[in-house]
Design a protein around this motif. Structure first.
Motif, PDB file in Angstrom:
ATOM      1  N   MET A  97      16.984  50.985   4.169  1.00  0.00           N
ATOM      2  CA  MET A  97      16.337  49.676   4.262  1.00  0.00           C
ATOM      3  C   MET A  97      14.858  49.829   4.626  1.00  0.00           C
ATOM      4  SD  MET A  97      18.899  47.033   6.138  1.00  0.00           S
ATOM      5  CE  MET A  97      20.233  46.246   5.254  1.00  0.00           C
ATOM      6  N   VAL A  98      14.588  50.663   5.606  1.00  0.00           N
ATOM      7  CA  VAL A  98      13.202  50.871   6.037  1.00  0.00           C
ATOM      8  C   VAL A  98      12.366  51.415   4.885  1.00  0.00           C
ATOM      9  CG1 VAL A  98      11.716  52.196   7.581  1.00  0.00           C
ATOM     10  CG2 VAL A  98      13.814  51.173   8.461  1.00  0.00           C
ATOM     11  N   LYS A  99      12.953  52.320   4.130  1.00  0.00           N
ATOM     12  CA  LYS A  99      12.238  52.903   2.992  1.00  0.00           C
ATOM     13  C   LYS A  99      11.847  51.826   1.988  1.00  0.00           C
ATOM     14  CE  LYS A  99      12.842  56.182  -0.821  1.00  0.00           C
ATOM     15  NZ  LYS A  99      13.767  57.162  -1.465  1.00  0.00           N
ATOM     16  N   GLU A 103       8.019  50.339   1.079  1.00  0.00           N
ATOM     17  CA  GLU A 103       7.526  50.309  -0.301  1.00  0.00           C
ATOM     18  C   GLU A 103       7.086  48.904  -0.685  1.00  0.00           C
ATOM     19  OE1 GLU A 103      10.869  51.790  -2.451  1.00  0.00           O
ATOM     20  OE2 GLU A 103      10.417  53.907  -2.034  1.00  0.00           O
ATOM     21  N   ALA A 104       7.899  47.914  -0.296  1.00  0.00           N
ATOM     22  CA  ALA A 104       7.586  46.525  -0.659  1.00  0.00           C
ATOM     23  C   ALA A 104       6.317  46.043   0.036  1.00  0.00           C
ATOM     24  CB  ALA A 104       8.761  45.620  -0.308  1.00  0.00           C
ATOM     25  N   THR A 105       6.163  46.359   1.328  1.00  0.00           N
ATOM     26  CA  THR A 105       4.968  45.904   2.046  1.00  0.00           C
ATOM     27  C   THR A 105       3.714  46.599   1.531  1.00  0.00           C
ATOM     28  OG1 THR A 105       5.444  47.532   3.796  1.00  0.00           O
ATOM     29  CG2 THR A 105       6.187  45.265   4.153  1.00  0.00           C
ATOM     30  N   GLU A 106       3.869  47.832   1.098  1.00  0.00           N
ATOM     31  CA  GLU A 106       2.702  48.535   0.549  1.00  0.00           C
ATOM     32  C   GLU A 106       2.246  47.887  -0.758  1.00  0.00           C
ATOM     33  OE1 GLU A 106       1.352  53.052  -0.852  1.00  0.00           O
ATOM     34  OE2 GLU A 106       3.299  52.720   0.114  1.00  0.00           O
ATOM     35  N   ILE A 268       8.688  50.079  13.267  1.00  0.00           N
ATOM     36  CA  ILE A 268       9.942  50.382  12.568  1.00  0.00           C
ATOM     37  C   ILE A 268      10.067  51.863  12.251  1.00  0.00           C
ATOM     38  CG2 ILE A 268      10.126  48.088  11.555  1.00  0.00           C
ATOM     39  CD1 ILE A 268       9.050  49.264   8.954  1.00  0.00           C
ATOM     40  N   ALA A 269       9.295  52.703  12.939  1.00  0.00           N
ATOM     41  CA  ALA A 269       9.397  54.144  12.682  1.00  0.00           C
ATOM     42  C   ALA A 269      10.802  54.646  12.986  1.00  0.00           C
ATOM     43  CB  ALA A 269       8.373  54.894  13.524  1.00  0.00           C
ATOM     44  N   ALA A 270      11.391  54.110  14.047  1.00  0.00           N
ATOM     45  CA  ALA A 270      12.765  54.500  14.395  1.00  0.00           C
ATOM     46  C   ALA A 270      13.513  53.254  14.844  1.00  0.00           C
ATOM     47  CB  ALA A 270      12.753  55.550  15.507  1.00  0.00           C
ATOM     48  N   PRO A 271      13.796  52.344  13.914  1.00  0.00           N
ATOM     49  CA  PRO A 271      14.330  51.034  14.304  1.00  0.00           C
ATOM     50  C   PRO A 271      15.683  51.099  14.964  1.00  0.00           C
ATOM     51  CG  PRO A 271      14.541  51.378  11.943  1.00  0.00           C
ATOM     52  CD  PRO A 271      13.695  52.493  12.471  1.00  0.00           C
ATOM     53  N   ALA A 297      22.760  42.614   2.478  1.00  0.00           N
ATOM     54  CA  ALA A 297      22.350  43.878   3.086  1.00  0.00           C
ATOM     55  C   ALA A 297      22.150  44.960   2.028  1.00  0.00           C
ATOM     56  CB  ALA A 297      23.402  44.332   4.102  1.00  0.00           C
ATOM     57  N   LEU A 298      23.065  45.052   1.077  1.00  0.00           N
ATOM     58  CA  LEU A 298      22.974  46.079   0.045  1.00  0.00           C
ATOM     59  C   LEU A 298      21.751  45.874  -0.835  1.00  0.00           C
ATOM     60  CD1 LEU A 298      26.747  46.241  -0.886  1.00  0.00           C
ATOM     61  CD2 LEU A 298      25.432  48.062   0.198  1.00  0.00           C
ATOM     62  N   GLU A 299      21.364  44.644  -1.054  1.00  0.00           N
ATOM     63  CA  GLU A 299      20.184  44.358  -1.874  1.00  0.00           C
ATOM     64  C   GLU A 299      18.902  44.868  -1.222  1.00  0.00           C
ATOM     65  OE1 GLU A 299      20.382  40.154  -2.373  1.00  0.00           O
ATOM     66  OE2 GLU A 299      21.725  40.256  -4.114  1.00  0.00           O
ATOM     67  N   LEU A 300      18.938  45.080   0.091  1.00  0.00           N
ATOM     68  CA  LEU A 300      17.754  45.544   0.808  1.00  0.00           C
ATOM     69  C   LEU A 300      17.662  47.060   0.888  1.00  0.00           C
ATOM     70  CD1 LEU A 300      17.748  43.044   3.833  1.00  0.00           C
ATOM     71  CD2 LEU A 300      16.649  42.798   1.600  1.00  0.00           C
ATOM     72  N   MET A 301      18.663  47.766   0.370  1.00  0.00           N
ATOM     73  CA  MET A 301      18.737  49.223   0.529  1.00  0.00           C
ATOM     74  C   MET A 301      18.262  49.974  -0.699  1.00  0.00           C
ATOM     75  SD  MET A 301      22.468  49.708   2.318  1.00  0.00           S
ATOM     76  CE  MET A 301      22.999  48.633   3.664  1.00  0.00           C
ATOM     77  N   ALA A 302      17.656  51.131  -0.457  1.00  0.00           N
ATOM     78  CA  ALA A 302      17.393  52.085  -1.518  1.00  0.00           C
ATOM     79  C   ALA A 302      18.733  52.657  -1.991  1.00  0.00           C
ATOM     80  CB  ALA A 302      16.478  53.198  -1.005  1.00  0.00           C
TER      81      ALA A 302
END
Length: 421
Positions: A97-99, A103-106, A268-271, A297-302
């Motif tokens: 999710m963090v990944k 990517e999205a915020t960048e 969020i480096a280590a959420p 939740a799954l839609e938010l995951m790599a």
């Protein structure tokens, strides 16, 4: 017709059912041997097979042992198929999710930066910080040292002070859109800092709400700036950036389970260390009866996170079925229970092909459900019952004795692939 004749006709009807052919094909594909009773579920045949299991030397016990082992291997293959390779699947889901979020915020940030550059090129006016100034004034009027309690960058404090005092000749303080974006990031961090200080009792409720209001006020000022743009190119670029942000960033911040991880300004480096115990992730994301939660939740995951989710759910179904403490080493009932419990979540986690595979495994395991029970509670070696003797005699005792060698021959009849077909 006699009772046995009716039973034989019933068996013929069962074998004419297309579902029987489907079961036989599935069992063959999985390498699980089935007997006539496994396929038909006919009470007469199953009674005969149960009696055969109690006859020493009949071979029925050996068949059930081989069948249970074949089912165990089938479950093992299923478990391996969905293994994610992640030692900690909960953490893998969160990191995936963090990944995706990063990517999205960048990408979203780059789009907004492009808006700022284009606005400058096209001569579009600056953002007036009217709401920011008004809400900052309210806060410092009521609590003069409120901003002093927070760790503010010098440039941010200067802008807020200017917004409070007003611009030259009483006009609003104005900043270019690019500068407003920098202020937005700084106020997001300020918001997160205030949230922590409020939780620690270092600022009161009204001070906390005041800081949040300033942050929200900047959004209002920027929205008003966007609404007043007449330049079509800048307006289109802004709408594109906002649309991307709404579709690809806000779902993280608004998610009911992980939203707190992705609040603006949150580290969020280590959420997982502060916000969510990875060992509880499967329970929170993949909760029985909440398919919409799993979907969101799954839609938010790599992809690696979704693979971890499949592994986690497969484990919840198959691990109890392969419990090494079980006397039989396998439990078809545990598999059925696991599938039934996860039910409506499964289509969110597995593809249609994977669901069909799990259905096949469940179908074959259900047909062979008696084998684990036999190994857990083997017969004590009693003699063939009078019910079995009578049934065999009715079926043609002379042929049974001559062609199949008594009880062992009867087991061959009941357990051979040809008989099952």
């Amino acid at each position: 017709a006699s009772g046995v004749g009716k039973a034989i006709n019933a068996l013929r009807g069962r074998f004419a059912d297309p579902r029987t052919a489907q079961l036989l094909a599935a069992a063959e594909a999985e390498g699980v041997p089935l007997s006539v009773g496994d396929v038909t579920k006919g009470p007469l045949v199953r009674k005969l097979e149960a009696d055969l299991a109690a006859v020493p030397g009949s071979g029925r016990g050996g068949f059930l042992e081989r069948q249970a082992e074949a089912v165990r291997q089938m479950f093992e293959r299923a478990r391996s198929r969905f293994a994610s390779g992640q030692p900690d699947e909960g953490r893998a889901m969160l990191e995936a999710m963090v990944k995706r979020y990063n990517e999205a915020t960048e990408i979203g940030g780059a789009k907004f930066n492009a808006v700022g550059r284009l606005a400058e090129q096209e001569g579009v006016g600056p953002v007036a910080l009217d709401t920011v100034g008004d809400r900052t004034m309210r806060l410092v009027t009521e609590y003069p040292d409120a901003l002093d309690k927070l760790r503010l960058a010098k440039s941010t404090r200067e802008i807020l002070d200017q917004a409070t005092l007003g611009g030259p000749l009483g006009r609003s303080v104005e900043v270019p859109f690019a500068k407003a974006r920098q202020l937005e990031k700084a106020l997001g961090s300020l918001s997160a800092q205030a949230r922590k200080q409020f939780g620690a009792g270092q600022i009161n409720d009204e001070e906390y709400r005041g800081v949040q209001a300033i942050y929200a006020g900047l959004a209002d000022d920027m929205e008003r700036w966007g609404g007043a743009i007449e330049n079509k190119a800048v307006k289109a670029a802004l709408e594109d950036a906002k649309g991307f942000w709404k579709s690809n960033v806000l779902p993280y911040r608004e998610h009911p389970v992980v939203g707190t991880i992705f609040k603006p300004g949150t580290d969020i480096a280590a959420p997982v260390a502060e916000t969510l115990d990875p060992s509880k992730v499967t329970e929170k994301f993949l909760r029985p009866g909440r398919p919409e939660l799993a979907r969101s939740a799954l839609e938010l995951m790599a992809p690696e996170g979704r693979a971890a989710a499949r592994g986690a759910v497969a484990g919840r179904i198959l691990d109890p079925s392969l419990d090494p403490t079980l006397q039989a080493g396998v439990s078809t009932r545990a598999f059925e229970t696991g599938v039934g419990k996860m039910g409506d979540v499964l289509p969110e986690v597995f593809s249609p092909e994977e669901l069909a595979y799990l259905a096949r495994v469940g179908q074959v395991g259900g047909a062979a459900e008696r084998a684990p029970g036999y190994l857990a509670n083997p017969p004590t070696g009693r003699q063939m019952s009078s019910g079995m003797m009578g049934a065999l005699a009715a079926l043609n005792p002379l042929a049974a004795l001559k062609l199949f060698g008594g009880a062992r021959g009867a087991n061959v009849l009941m357990s051979s692939p040809a008989a099952a077909r």
